[in-house]
Design a protein around this motif. Structure first.
Motif: not given
Length: 326
Positions: A74-75, A101-107, A67, A70-71
């Motif tokens: 993306l930041s 998966w997590l990156l594309r889930r968020y964006q 997590a 990923a933050d």
């Protein structure tokens, strides 16, 4: 796990000592005197055992680490170019696919150039195929035992979002997650990696350095860090804590300490300290070097471009304060 300690008169009683150790309350084991005892056991009998690479893994292995990564990505994602992420020692791809998966889930619309590199061709082939089976042996991506059954992740919701059902019970990574991902057979110690792949926004180097001897692990780690662009991030996990501390400090990396304790304690396979080589000592925030020792995410410092403006190159002057009332 069987203990294979160095040959000493004390070696035969280690299983007994381990049984007694596990009966001690965790709050007592976390005290400074018991830490010293545990460190002595680990250094003397455990540190150099079980130096065998394995592809045993699972998806979302360290959720708080994932997590935070990923933050951070993306930041700081570039505005007009794909995010570049690389997993070195990628094994069968679970770690990289988890992040994607997590990156594309968020964006969902995020453009990503993702690369996985491992020295074992069979592991790379499995990662490229993106097809997993619960019954796979550890040599080809063995999965996690939870409550007497094999699972691909401790999160059933994540499994549903990452995979499509495949033939004969296989789990197939969804095409939207695999998009933009390429896989390579390569050596983490190869000095040509930077030339072949360029600089990355994020490099992950997790759980493959630990079985190496110190010299080889340091060589690989320095080579991996060289792949990170200035201002980018590197995840270093599953490596001897003394070695990681020395190398990241020598390279001037900046530890990301947010959630460091949660991340340090999140992987259930690393909690049997001091009785397995890959286990982690209890988090000790009283150590002066704790940010370097326990953080797993580091930032490569930005390069500062200095300007030499002649208007600012004034000679040094001697000056005295003047009392305005005089």
């Amino acid at each position: 796990m069987d203990i294979h300690p160095k040959a000493t008169p004390a070696a035969p009683i280690l299983p007994i000592v381990r049984g007694l150790w596990r009966r001690i309350p965790s709050r007592v084991r976390a005290t400074r005197p018991m830490r010293r005892v545990g460190s002595a056991i680990y250094d003397r009998y455990i540190r150099h055992t079980d130096r065998v690479q394995s592809h045993y893994t699972w998806f979302l292995r360290n959720p708080p680490q994932l997590a935070l990564v990923a933050d951070l990505i993306l930041s700081s994602a570039p505005k007009n170019a794909p995010v570049r992420v690389m997993s070195v020692g990628c094994s069968v791809g679970a770690e990289l696919y988890s992040l994607l998966w997590l990156l594309r889930r968020y964006q969902p619309g995020l453009a990503i150039d993702a690369r996985g590199i491992d020295i074992v061709p069979e592991a790379v082939a499995l990662a490229r195929a993106g097809s997993y089976r619960l019954e796979a042996p550890s040599s080809t991506g063995g999965t996690l035992w939870v409550d007497g059954r094999r699972v691909l992740s401790t999160s059933e919701e994540a499994v549903q979002e990452i995979f499509d059902p495949g033939i004969e019970g296989a789990y197939e990574v969804k095409p939207a997650i695999r998009d933009g991902t390429t896989w390579y057979v390569g050596d983490a110690a190869d000095p040509r990696l930077h030339t072949l792949h360029g600089e990355e926004d994020l490099v992950m180097a997790c759980n493959f350095l630990g079985p190496m001897d110190a010299e080889a692990a340091e060589r690989c780690l320095r080579n991996v860090v060289a792949l990170v662009r200035p201002g980018g991030y590197v995840v270093i996990d599953g490596v001897d804590l003394d070695l990681r501390t020395d190398v990241v400090r020598a390279l001037g990396l900046l530890p990301i300490t947010e959630d460091a304790r949660r991340i340090h304690e999140a992987d259930p396979t690393k909690q049997d300290w001091p009785w397995t080589r890959w286990s982690l000592e209890p988090f000790d925030a009283t150590r002066p070097d704790w940010p370097f020792r326990y953080a797993t995410i580091f930032q490569r410092p930005m390069l500062l471009e200095r300007h030499r403006d002649p208007i600012l190159a004034v000679p040094a002057l001697k000056a005295e304060l003047v009392d305005s009332l005089q």
